[in-house]
Design a protein around this motif. Sequence first.
Motif, PDB file in Angstrom:
ATOM      1  N   ILE A 164      77.129  91.884  57.823  1.00 25.26           N
ATOM      2  CA  ILE A 164      77.412  90.446  57.647  1.00 25.26           C
ATOM      3  C   ILE A 164      77.826  90.211  56.206  1.00 25.26           C
ATOM      4  O   ILE A 164      77.064  90.475  55.277  1.00 25.26           O
ATOM      5  CB  ILE A 164      76.173  89.591  57.993  1.00 25.26           C
ATOM      6  CG1 ILE A 164      75.861  89.739  59.478  1.00 25.26           C
ATOM      7  CG2 ILE A 164      76.411  88.123  57.627  1.00 25.26           C
ATOM      8  CD1 ILE A 164      74.782  88.828  60.000  1.00 25.26           C
ATOM      9  N   GLY A 165      79.037  89.723  56.020  1.00 25.09           N
ATOM     10  CA  GLY A 165      79.519  89.403  54.673  1.00 25.09           C
ATOM     11  C   GLY A 165      79.146  87.966  54.342  1.00 25.09           C
ATOM     12  O   GLY A 165      79.747  87.029  54.860  1.00 25.09           O
ATOM     13  N   ALA A 166      78.131  87.809  53.477  1.00 25.96           N
ATOM     14  CA  ALA A 166      77.750  86.465  53.011  1.00 25.96           C
ATOM     15  C   ALA A 166      77.810  86.507  51.492  1.00 25.96           C
ATOM     16  O   ALA A 166      76.917  86.029  50.808  1.00 25.96           O
ATOM     17  CB  ALA A 166      76.354  86.111  53.511  1.00 25.96           C
ATOM     18  N   ASP A 167      78.878  87.143  50.997  1.00 29.59           N
ATOM     19  CA  ASP A 167      78.941  87.441  49.565  1.00 29.59           C
ATOM     20  C   ASP A 167      79.870  86.470  48.816  1.00 29.59           C
ATOM     21  O   ASP A 167      80.484  86.826  47.821  1.00 29.59           O
ATOM     22  CB  ASP A 167      79.341  88.904  49.321  1.00 29.59           C
ATOM     23  CG  ASP A 167      80.542  89.363  50.133  1.00 29.59           C
ATOM     24  OD1 ASP A 167      80.915  88.680  51.106  1.00 29.59           O
ATOM     25  OD2 ASP A 167      81.119  90.408  49.795  1.00 29.59           O
ATOM     26  N   GLY A 168      79.948  85.253  49.307  1.00 23.30           N
ATOM     27  CA  GLY A 168      80.585  84.186  48.537  1.00 23.30           C
ATOM     28  C   GLY A 168      82.101  84.206  48.553  1.00 23.30           C
ATOM     29  O   GLY A 168      82.748  85.031  49.212  1.00 23.30           O
ATOM     30  N   SER A 169      82.685  83.265  47.789  1.00 23.77           N
ATOM     31  CA  SER A 169      84.131  83.027  47.908  1.00 23.77           C
ATOM     32  C   SER A 169      84.998  84.209  47.491  1.00 23.77           C
ATOM     33  O   SER A 169      86.128  84.315  47.938  1.00 23.77           O
ATOM     34  CB  SER A 169      84.526  81.768  47.137  1.00 23.77           C
ATOM     35  OG  SER A 169      83.675  81.527  46.083  1.00 23.77           O
ATOM     36  N   TYR A 170      84.499  85.084  46.611  1.00 22.51           N
ATOM     37  CA  TYR A 170      85.318  86.249  46.219  1.00 22.51           C
ATOM     38  C   TYR A 170      84.860  87.488  46.998  1.00 22.51           C
ATOM     39  O   TYR A 170      84.812  88.592  46.464  1.00 22.51           O
ATOM     40  CB  TYR A 170      85.249  86.461  44.705  1.00 22.51           C
ATOM     41  CG  TYR A 170      85.786  85.271  43.925  1.00 22.51           C
ATOM     42  CD1 TYR A 170      87.156  85.087  43.756  1.00 22.51           C
ATOM     43  CD2 TYR A 170      84.934  84.300  43.412  1.00 22.51           C
ATOM     44  CE1 TYR A 170      87.666  83.978  43.075  1.00 22.51           C
ATOM     45  CE2 TYR A 170      85.433  83.195  42.722  1.00 22.51           C
ATOM     46  CZ  TYR A 170      86.800  83.038  42.558  1.00 22.51           C
ATOM     47  OH  TYR A 170      87.299  81.942  41.897  1.00 22.51           O
TER      48      TYR A 170
END
Length: 497
Positions: A164-170
Amino acid sequence: MSADPSSSTSRTVAVIGAGPVGCLAAMAFAKRGWRVEIYEGRADLRLPESRANLALRSINLAISHRGIVALQAVNSAAADRFLADAIPMHGRMVHTTAGKEETIYYDRDHQHINSIDRAVLNQGLLDELFFRHKVQNIDFDGKKMTARDLETGRDVEAHFDLCIGADGSYSVVRRQMMRVMRMDFQQTYMKDEYMELRMPSGVGASGESTFLLHPNRLHIWPRHSFMLIALPNKDKTFTCTLFAPSTEFDKLDTVDKFLSWFEHHFPDAHRHIGADALAKDYSRNPRCPLICTTSNPYHYKDRAIILGDAAHAMVPFYGQGLNCGLEDVRVLSALLQAEGITSDKTSEDPTIVDPRLAHALAYYSEHRHEDLVAICDLAQNNYVEMRHDVTSPMFLFKKAVDNVLYMLSRRQRLSLASFGSALASVPFPAGEPSEWIPLYTMVTFRPDVSYATAQRKARRQARVLTVLGWLTASAVGAGSLLALVASYDRARRLLTR
Ligand code: FAD
């Protein structure tokens, strides 16, 4: 760092990013029996030095029913903790240059949004979890990734069933997904930037600290092309955010220019913050960009999905970015439940795709997209409303009519608690309420109405409001004309008598 999880009978989810969305996702999967690993590039927020670092760039956030309901659906104890820490805000308080203050309530029933310190939000969620490392690259087909241990500088390998990519806008996860799949992606820098300023607490009659402004309001100083806002904090200070076009900031290239500009446009805020504190914040705090990103689809086969800002960064003018990210987690979790997807491993072989999980993720991408596009759009439009429209008589008239129609057509009053249990197992609430509901109420206080439905319904309602506005303006115009004709007639008769 995990060993190869093939030895376990439960699936492993690797959550990248321990922001609020990643933390809630981790909790949601843990609750469903998955092995959860969370990787965060930053140091543990609970350590005093990280708290100090965060305070430098910290903003407080407005959490509304959508975010709270998502928290409730996953972990009701966490939701209760946030509400205990939050400061309710019942409306916008508009500050004019002349120092006049006027409140525009968010909702006729005095439902409110909540101001919460970003750090408290993360910290609250992190009580359930722990930190790891910064993810560098991901081999989705091999279901493994490399993360750098920032203390030792060594790269370590980790395995997962779902990433799960929950690593923000970048997002790194998004970038890695784009290498292996056909994902549309668009990033736009706004012409505006923002800077944070801190308004201190005051001192009361018996020496106690007090709020310098009304604590239960979201304060706005609308100045047409730029604006200042302030949200209350628990320690009786306010976090103020100045939004302005980059070209306006460029002109304020010395402390003195900034101070006199600020005093001219925001005299009361200048008085409350004080020139020294303003000068310090101006020199120390960065000018931050505002970006808007859209992606589609959000998943890759049965093994990766992006949520929160990683999937959709929006401008902060509806106060929905985080609420929407938390709702992503609620939607995904409810979808897995509805599709009967358990934590049981279906295969040890990374080349074999679990068709049911792949179908659930594809369903998420397909059905969530229109809501994400809608809220990004609404957030953009709300900037004009906040910095300009709130000062216009036509806006205030339409808002009043909107509220009267809402009051007249209302059927039922739905409580926050009733949404929590109802939406825990319903990924995409269907249908559209038949009654008249103002757009802000739908977006903020009605998580049972999807963003796209709210936008569609509000467009229709806006057409009615515009017609009513014109009819009223015409009636007022006709009335004034009749009065004019009557007085002319009276004057003529007097003169000819
Ligand atoms: P983030 O909070 O950005 O968290 C991402 C995490 O991932 C970070 O901790 C980061 O360190 C970590 N990370 C990044 N890369 C890696 C990597 N490679 N490996 C490991 N970890 C990594 N929203 C609201 O709902 N209400 C508001 O009032 C509101 N106000 C806002 C005001 C401003 C000025 C701004 C800019 C935004 C505002 N938002 C608001 C939006 C809100 O801040 C975001 O939507 C929210 O923080 C997104 O949460 P997230 O968990 O998706 O991402």
